[in-house]
Write a protein that holds these residues in place. Structure first.
Motif, mmCIF file in Angstrom:
data_model
loop_
_atom_site.group_PDB
_atom_site.id
_atom_site.type_symbol
_atom_site.label_atom_id
_atom_site.label_comp_id
_atom_site.label_asym_id
_atom_site.label_seq_id
_atom_site.Cartn_x
_atom_site.Cartn_y
_atom_site.Cartn_z
ATOM 1 N N ASP A 10 27.794 26.490 36.480
ATOM 2 C CA ASP A 10 28.132 26.326 37.883
ATOM 3 C C ASP A 10 27.338 27.342 38.717
ATOM 4 O O ASP A 10 26.111 27.335 38.691
ATOM 5 C CB ASP A 10 29.641 26.474 38.079
ATOM 6 C CG ASP A 10 30.108 26.023 39.463
ATOM 7 O OD1 ASP A 10 29.385 25.233 40.101
ATOM 8 O OD2 ASP A 10 31.179 26.462 39.892
ATOM 9 N N TYR A 12 27.302 30.591 38.249
ATOM 10 C CA TYR A 12 27.187 31.848 37.521
ATOM 11 C C TYR A 12 25.956 31.866 36.619
ATOM 12 O O TYR A 12 25.803 31.016 35.732
ATOM 13 C CB TYR A 12 28.451 32.089 36.682
ATOM 14 C CG TYR A 12 29.706 32.077 37.518
ATOM 15 C CD1 TYR A 12 30.024 33.147 38.350
ATOM 16 C CD2 TYR A 12 30.560 30.975 37.492
ATOM 17 C CE1 TYR A 12 31.173 33.123 39.137
ATOM 18 C CE2 TYR A 12 31.698 30.940 38.269
ATOM 19 C CZ TYR A 12 32.008 32.016 39.098
ATOM 20 O OH TYR A 12 33.135 31.993 39.873
ATOM 21 N N ASP A 31 27.544 36.174 40.020
ATOM 22 C CA ASP A 31 28.028 35.143 40.927
ATOM 23 C C ASP A 31 26.958 34.989 42.004
ATOM 24 O O ASP A 31 26.777 35.866 42.857
ATOM 25 C CB ASP A 31 29.362 35.584 41.540
ATOM 26 C CG ASP A 31 29.962 34.554 42.477
ATOM 27 O OD1 ASP A 31 29.207 33.757 43.060
ATOM 28 O OD2 ASP A 31 31.199 34.567 42.645
ATOM 29 N N ALA A 65 46.025 34.648 37.742
ATOM 30 C CA ALA A 65 45.200 34.929 38.925
ATOM 31 C C ALA A 65 46.038 35.450 40.087
ATOM 32 O O ALA A 65 45.506 36.078 41.008
ATOM 33 C CB ALA A 65 44.443 33.672 39.341
ATOM 34 N N TYR A 76 38.896 35.923 38.666
ATOM 35 C CA TYR A 76 38.279 35.388 39.878
ATOM 36 C C TYR A 76 38.222 33.862 39.904
ATOM 37 O O TYR A 76 38.360 33.239 40.954
ATOM 38 C CB TYR A 76 36.842 35.903 40.010
ATOM 39 C CG TYR A 76 36.695 37.378 40.260
ATOM 40 C CD1 TYR A 76 37.668 38.101 40.941
ATOM 41 C CD2 TYR A 76 35.558 38.060 39.820
ATOM 42 C CE1 TYR A 76 37.518 39.455 41.181
ATOM 43 C CE2 TYR A 76 35.392 39.413 40.056
ATOM 44 C CZ TYR A 76 36.368 40.111 40.725
ATOM 45 O OH TYR A 76 36.209 41.445 40.959
ATOM 46 N N ASP A 77 37.990 33.257 38.727
ATOM 47 C CA ASP A 77 37.686 31.827 38.733
ATOM 48 C C ASP A 77 38.002 31.229 37.365
ATOM 49 O O ASP A 77 38.161 31.944 36.371
ATOM 50 C CB ASP A 77 36.201 31.623 39.059
ATOM 51 C CG ASP A 77 35.887 30.213 39.548
ATOM 52 O OD1 ASP A 77 36.823 29.386 39.643
ATOM 53 O OD2 ASP A 77 34.709 29.934 39.832
ATOM 54 N N TYR A 78 38.055 29.905 37.339
ATOM 55 C CA TYR A 78 38.336 29.143 36.116
ATOM 56 C C TYR A 78 37.474 27.894 36.129
ATOM 57 O O TYR A 78 37.243 27.290 37.179
ATOM 58 C CB TYR A 78 39.829 28.791 36.069
ATOM 59 C CG TYR A 78 40.176 27.670 35.125
ATOM 60 C CD1 TYR A 78 39.960 27.788 33.756
ATOM 61 C CD2 TYR A 78 40.737 26.485 35.607
ATOM 62 C CE1 TYR A 78 40.276 26.753 32.896
ATOM 63 C CE2 TYR A 78 41.066 25.450 34.754
ATOM 64 C CZ TYR A 78 40.827 25.587 33.399
ATOM 65 O OH TYR A 78 41.144 24.564 32.552
ATOM 66 N N SER A 79 36.971 27.506 34.988
ATOM 67 C CA SER A 79 36.012 26.404 34.887
ATOM 68 C C SER A 79 36.589 25.056 35.297
ATOM 69 O O SER A 79 35.871 24.196 35.819
ATOM 70 C CB SER A 79 35.500 26.288 33.448
ATOM 71 O OG SER A 79 36.582 26.012 32.569
ATOM 72 N N THR A 90 36.101 36.884 35.393
ATOM 73 C CA THR A 90 36.900 38.049 35.772
ATOM 74 C C THR A 90 36.004 39.140 36.351
ATOM 75 O O THR A 90 34.768 39.042 36.313
ATOM 76 C CB THR A 90 37.645 38.633 34.559
ATOM 77 O OG1 THR A 90 36.711 39.317 33.705
ATOM 78 C CG2 THR A 90 38.350 37.548 33.770
#
Length: 341
Positions: A10, A12, A31, A65, A76-79, A90
Motif C-alpha cells: 500500500d 508503505y 509511510d 488501536a 497506526y494501521d491495519y492491512s 505500528t
C-alpha cells in the motif's frame, strides 16, 4: 517466507527486516504519505492464510488501536482482511528488547525489578480495563526505547493464536517459561493469566533466573502446572520477605489465589518501592536506562539508607506520654505490609 524488503505494501515502503518470530516478520518501513518511520508486522502465511486468524487480527487491531498509554506500543494501521499480506503498522521503536537487555546489561536488584514490573503492570491494567488480554507477556515483547521509555508490544498479534500456543506442526511458539498453568491446560483465560507471566518476569528480574526451568519445554511446562519453583530469596539473598510475598501471590497456580487485577499488583509494588526509598514513576525507569551502572550503584545506597531508617524507626522509643517503647515497636510492625495471601 520470502523477504519483502524493497517492495511496497500500500503506502508503505519496506526498508529492512528488523526481526522475526513464530507469528510474524517485522520490517522497518516508511509511510510515504505522512513521511514517518514505521514498523510493519507481516503475519506468516500459515497464520494469515486462515480466515479465522485474519478476522481475529482485524478485531484485535481495531480494539488495541484505541489504547493510549505511554508504555503500550501504538498501532497506526491495519492491512484489512482482503489484502494479499496481512499486517499491522505500528510506531517504530529505536532501542532493544528487554530480552537483549537482560542478556547484556542486567544486574539483578529486587527494587529495580519491582520498578520495571510496576510500569508494565500499569500498561496491562489500562489494556485489561478495555477487555484486552495480552497472553504473551515475556521480555521479547517489551521494548526499551532509546530514551528509556518501556513499550509493551504485540497485543494485536498475540491473540490470533490458539490458547495452547501451538503451531500446525505442534511446535511451541515462543518460550514456555512465561505461560500460566491455565494456558497450558486449556482452561479459561483472563487478565490473571497475564499477571502470572508478569510474576515470572518479576522473579527473573529480581534474581537473574527463571522460576520454571528444565531440560526441555515439556519439563518446564510440568513444573509450571505444579507451580514448583525455588524461593527467590534462596536464589538472591537481596530478595526480602515483602517482595517474595508479592512474587508468591503472582505465581499462584490457581487464578483465584493470584492478584485479581493489575491495579492490585501495582499498589503492592508501589508500597514496596516506597518502603525501599524508590519512587514508582516512568522518570525513575528512564534514569536507570540512561545510565544503568551509575543508577544501580546509587540505588544500592538508597535502599540501604531506607532500610536503616525503617529499622531505626522501629526501635526508637515512643515520645508520646504513657506510650512504651514496646508498644511503639508493635505499632511499627503492624504498619508494615503483610504478606499477600
Amino acid at each position: 517466507m520470502p523477504t519483502l524488503v524493497g517492495t511496497k505494501l500500500d503506502k508503505y515502503e519496506i526498508q529492512s527486516e528488523v526481526g522475526h518470530g513464530g507469528m510474524a516478520v517485522v520490517y522497518r518501513g516508511i509511510d510515504t504519505v505522512l513521511s514517518r518511520e514505521v514498523a510493519i508486522k507481516v503475519l506468516h502465511p500459515h497464520m494469515a492464510g486462515r480466515e479465522e486468524s485474519r478476522a481475529r487480527l482485524r478485531r484485535e487491531a481495531i480494539t488495541v488501536a484505541k489504547l493510549r498509554h505511554e508504555n503500550i506500543l501504538e498501532i497506526y494501521d491495519y492491512s484489512g482482511e482482503s489484502e494479499a499480506e496481512s499486517y499491522l503498522v505500528t510506531e517504530f521503536i529505536h532501542g532493544m528488547t528487554m530480552r537483549e537487555w537482560l542478556d547484556t546489561r542486567w544486574r539483578p536488584r529486587p527494587a529495580l525489578a519491582a520498578l520495571i514490573i510496576h510500569r508494565l503492570c500499569a500498561a496491562l491494567g489500562h489494556a485489561h480495563k478495555s477487555g484486552i488480554v495480552h497472553r504473551d507477556i515475556k521480555p521479547e515483547n517489551v521494548m526499551i526505547r532509546s530514551d528509556g521509555c518501556l513499550k509493551l508490544m504485540d497485543f494485536g498479534i498475540a491473540q490470533i493464536i490458539d490458547h495452547q500456543k501451538l503451531t500446525m506442526t505442534g511446535q511451541l511458539l515462543g518460550s514456555p517459561a512465561y505461560m500460566a498453568p491455565e494456558l497450558i491446560n486449556g482452561k479459561p483465560i483472563d487478565s490473571r493469566t497475564d499477571l502470572f507471566a508478569v510474576g515470572v518476569m518479576l522473579y527473573q528480574l529480581a534474581t537473574g533466573e527463571l522460576p520454571f526451568s528444565g531440560r526441555n519445554p515439556h519439563e518446564v511446562l510440568a513444573r509450571i502446572a505444579e507451580a514448583e519453583y525455588t524461593r527467590p530469596s534462596i536464589i538472591c539473598s537481596l530478595v526480602d520477605d515483602e517482595l517474595e510475598a508479592i512474587i508468591d501471590r503472582a505465581l499462584a497456580r490457581e487464578p483465584e489465589q493470584r492478584y485479581q487485577t493489575a491495579d492490585d499488583l501495582v499498589r503492592d509494588l508501589e508500597r514496596y518501592l516506597e518502603e525501599v526509598g524508590v519512587t514508582a514513576t516512568q522518570e525513575e525507569v528512564t534514569t536507570y536506562f540512561t545510565d544503568p551502572d551509575r543508577y544501580v550503584d546509587q540505588l544500592d545506597k538508597r535502599v540501604c539508607n531506607a532500610l536503616m531508617t525503617r529499622a531505626e524507626g522501629a526501635t526508637r522509643p515512643a515520645t508520646a506520654p504513657g506510650r512504651s517503647a514496646c508498644s511503639a515497636a508493635s505499632s511499627s510492625s503492624s504498619a508494615t505490609r503483610s504478606r499477600p495471601s
